[in-house]
Design an enzyme around this catalytic site. Structure first.
Site, PDB file in Angstrom:
ATOM      1  CB  CYS A 171     -19.441  31.121  22.325  1.00 55.41           C
ATOM      2  SG  CYS A 171     -19.571  31.655  24.033  1.00 55.41           S
ATOM      3  CB  CYS A 220     -18.760  38.805  23.878  1.00 59.57           C
ATOM      4  SG  CYS A 220     -18.738  37.928  25.445  1.00 59.57           S
ATOM      5  CB  CYS A 255     -16.420  37.541  20.817  1.00 52.98           C
ATOM      6  SG  CYS A 255     -15.812  35.864  20.646  1.00 52.98           S
ATOM      7  CD  GLU A 273     -10.568  30.216  16.079  1.00 54.48           C
ATOM      8  OE1 GLU A 273     -11.022  30.748  15.066  1.00 54.48           O
ATOM      9  OE2 GLU A 273     -10.232  30.860  17.097  1.00 54.48           O
ATOM     10  CB  CYS A 312     -12.035  34.222  20.927  1.00 54.86           C
ATOM     11  SG  CYS A 312     -13.112  32.904  21.284  1.00 54.86           S
ATOM     12  CB  CYS A 345      -5.617  29.556  24.220  1.00 55.99           C
ATOM     13  SG  CYS A 345      -7.235  30.310  24.397  1.00 55.99           S
TER      14      CYS A 345
HETATM   15  S1  SF4 Z   1     -15.607  36.261  24.237  1.00 60.52           S
HETATM   16 FE1  SF4 Z   1     -16.511  34.955  22.637  1.00 60.52          FE
HETATM   17  S2  SF4 Z   1     -16.072  32.840  23.260  1.00 60.52           S
HETATM   18 FE2  SF4 Z   1     -15.711  34.161  25.053  1.00 60.52          FE
HETATM   19  S3  SF4 Z   1     -17.673  34.155  26.149  1.00 60.52           S
HETATM   20 FE3  SF4 Z   1     -17.764  35.918  24.773  1.00 60.52          FE
HETATM   21  S4  SF4 Z   1     -18.744  35.134  22.883  1.00 60.52           S
HETATM   22 FE4  SF4 Z   1     -18.083  33.359  24.094  1.00 60.52          FE
END
Ligand code: SF4
Length: 360
Positions: free
Chosen positions: A126, A130, A133, A102, A348, A119
């Site tokens: 990833c 997190c 996310c 994205e 995100c 962005c």
């Molecule tokens: S917020 Fe999402 S993209 Fe950013 S570091 Fe954490 S898991 Fe990875």
């Protein structure tokens, strides 16, 4: 006399944006063309936003043909676009190997003070994971290349140019952990500055906090802003929200940020995503203010954009404002970022996630 390439050398076209001007000069030299054509190509691509070699009219026609056989300026397909009121646009790009990422364009201000921010993603998925996310769901598939990072920015810059606007700011805050794709991130910052003319101080690199890489970045003379995605003011809460934080001591991260500030003179930004009932208590504001004042860092508060499969909730606006007031009362320099994301799936990974989920 320029040499015609053989069919075998040109069956797979390379991504032009992966090549520096110097590398393109070498390629030209291999085929007997003078080096200055590389600078002409660069001008067409980065200043005129021309994507077809056939339209680069000051190049010899034989070279245009050869470039077209050897390179593609853009290699991704725009699979989907999501627009929000106010002009925020999110693009879902699919790369030739089928991976998708994205890119978001966020407008702010108008006329003389217009700010147009892109962005960028640096990885497909990833690994940081997190808990709140969407990008972390499913882990990381691969790193993006420099060309793939630049293509995202150049697509947005071209779109803005077509309506008389300019790209003014870049944030590395999209999908992925930029410092886990370190070499590409650093090279992309340099080339965004050199080729696209984005001031280095208008480029922000965000990280979940990798102390060794932060220190290394401090020595690169990039002048970019460092943003630490803190999201929790204590090690204990941070470990619950950010699995990678299990292995990375918060004090070590903050020490590295202090060093970044000391060596670069650039103020670090603390990114803090407010999650209702999780990290938005008055006590959290006091703890966060202590960290921010100790670092002389600015706090950027965001309100969470809910993700369908995840249990986190967006706090009310009143609650967020109360948190901001508590922070300021405790001496922190902070502001609450306008949410432009809800309508554009702009948190995100959400557009990619929605696109990949089976319908129904
Ligand atoms: S917020 Fe999402 S993209 Fe950013 S570091 Fe954490 S898991 Fe990875």
């Amino acid at each position: 006399m320029p040499v015609e390439p053989t069919a075998g050398e040109t069956t797979a076209r390379s991504h032009l944006l992966d090549f520096t001007t110097e590398e393109l000069e070498l390629w030209l030299d291999d085929f007997g063309w003078p080096a200055f054509h590389a600078r002409q190509v660069r001008r067409w691509v980065f200043e005129q936003h021309v994507r077809r070699f056939a339209d680069m009219t000051d190049l010899p026609s034989g070279l245009r043909r050869q470039l077209d056989e050897g390179f593609a300026v853009f290699v991704a397909d725009e699979v989907e676009r999501s627009n929000a009121p106010g002009g925020t646009a999110k693009l879902l790009l699919r790369w030739p190997d089928g991976a998708s990422t994205e890119t978001v364009m966020i407008p702010a201000g108008d006329h003389g003070r217009a700010r147009r921010t892109v962005c960028l993603s640096t990885q497909v998925g990833c690994n940081v994971g997190c808990r709140f996310c969407a990008s972390g769901i499913g882990g990381m598939r691969r790193n993006l290349s420099v060309g793939e990072v630049l293509e995202q920015a150049l697509r947005i810059a071209a779109e803005l140019a077509s309506r008389g606007e300019s790209l003014t700011h870049v944030v590395f805050m999209g999908m992925g952990e930029p410092l886990a794709n370190y070499g590409v991130t650093v090279e992309a910052v340099r080339r965004l500055n050199r080729a696209l003319g984005i001031g280095r101080r208008r480029i922000t690199v965000s990280t979940v906090g990798l102390p060794k890489q932060i220190r290394r970045l401090a020595g690169e003379d990039l002048q970019a802003t460092l943003a630490l995605s803190l999201h929790a003011p204590t090690s204990e809460l941070r470990r619950r929200l950010i699995p990678w934080a299990e292995a990375i001591d918060l004090d070590a991260v903050l020490d590295a940020c202090r060093e970044y500030f000391r060596r670069t003179g650039r103020e670090v930004t603390l990114e803090y995503c407010l999650l209702a009932g999780v990290n938005d208590e008055p006590e959290h504001a006091r703890q966060l203010a202590e960290i921010a004042t100790g670092l002389r860092a600015h706090v950027n508060l965001m309100m969470y954009n809910p993700v369908v499969e995840l249990p986190f909730v967006r706090p009310s606006r009143n609650r967020a404002i109360a948190f901001l007031k508590d922070l300021r009362a405790a001496g922190a320099n902070a502001h609450l970022r306008h949410s432009r994301g809800l309508e554009a799936d702009a948190a995100c990974g959400q557009l990619r996630r929605r696109h990949e989920l089976p319908a129904g």
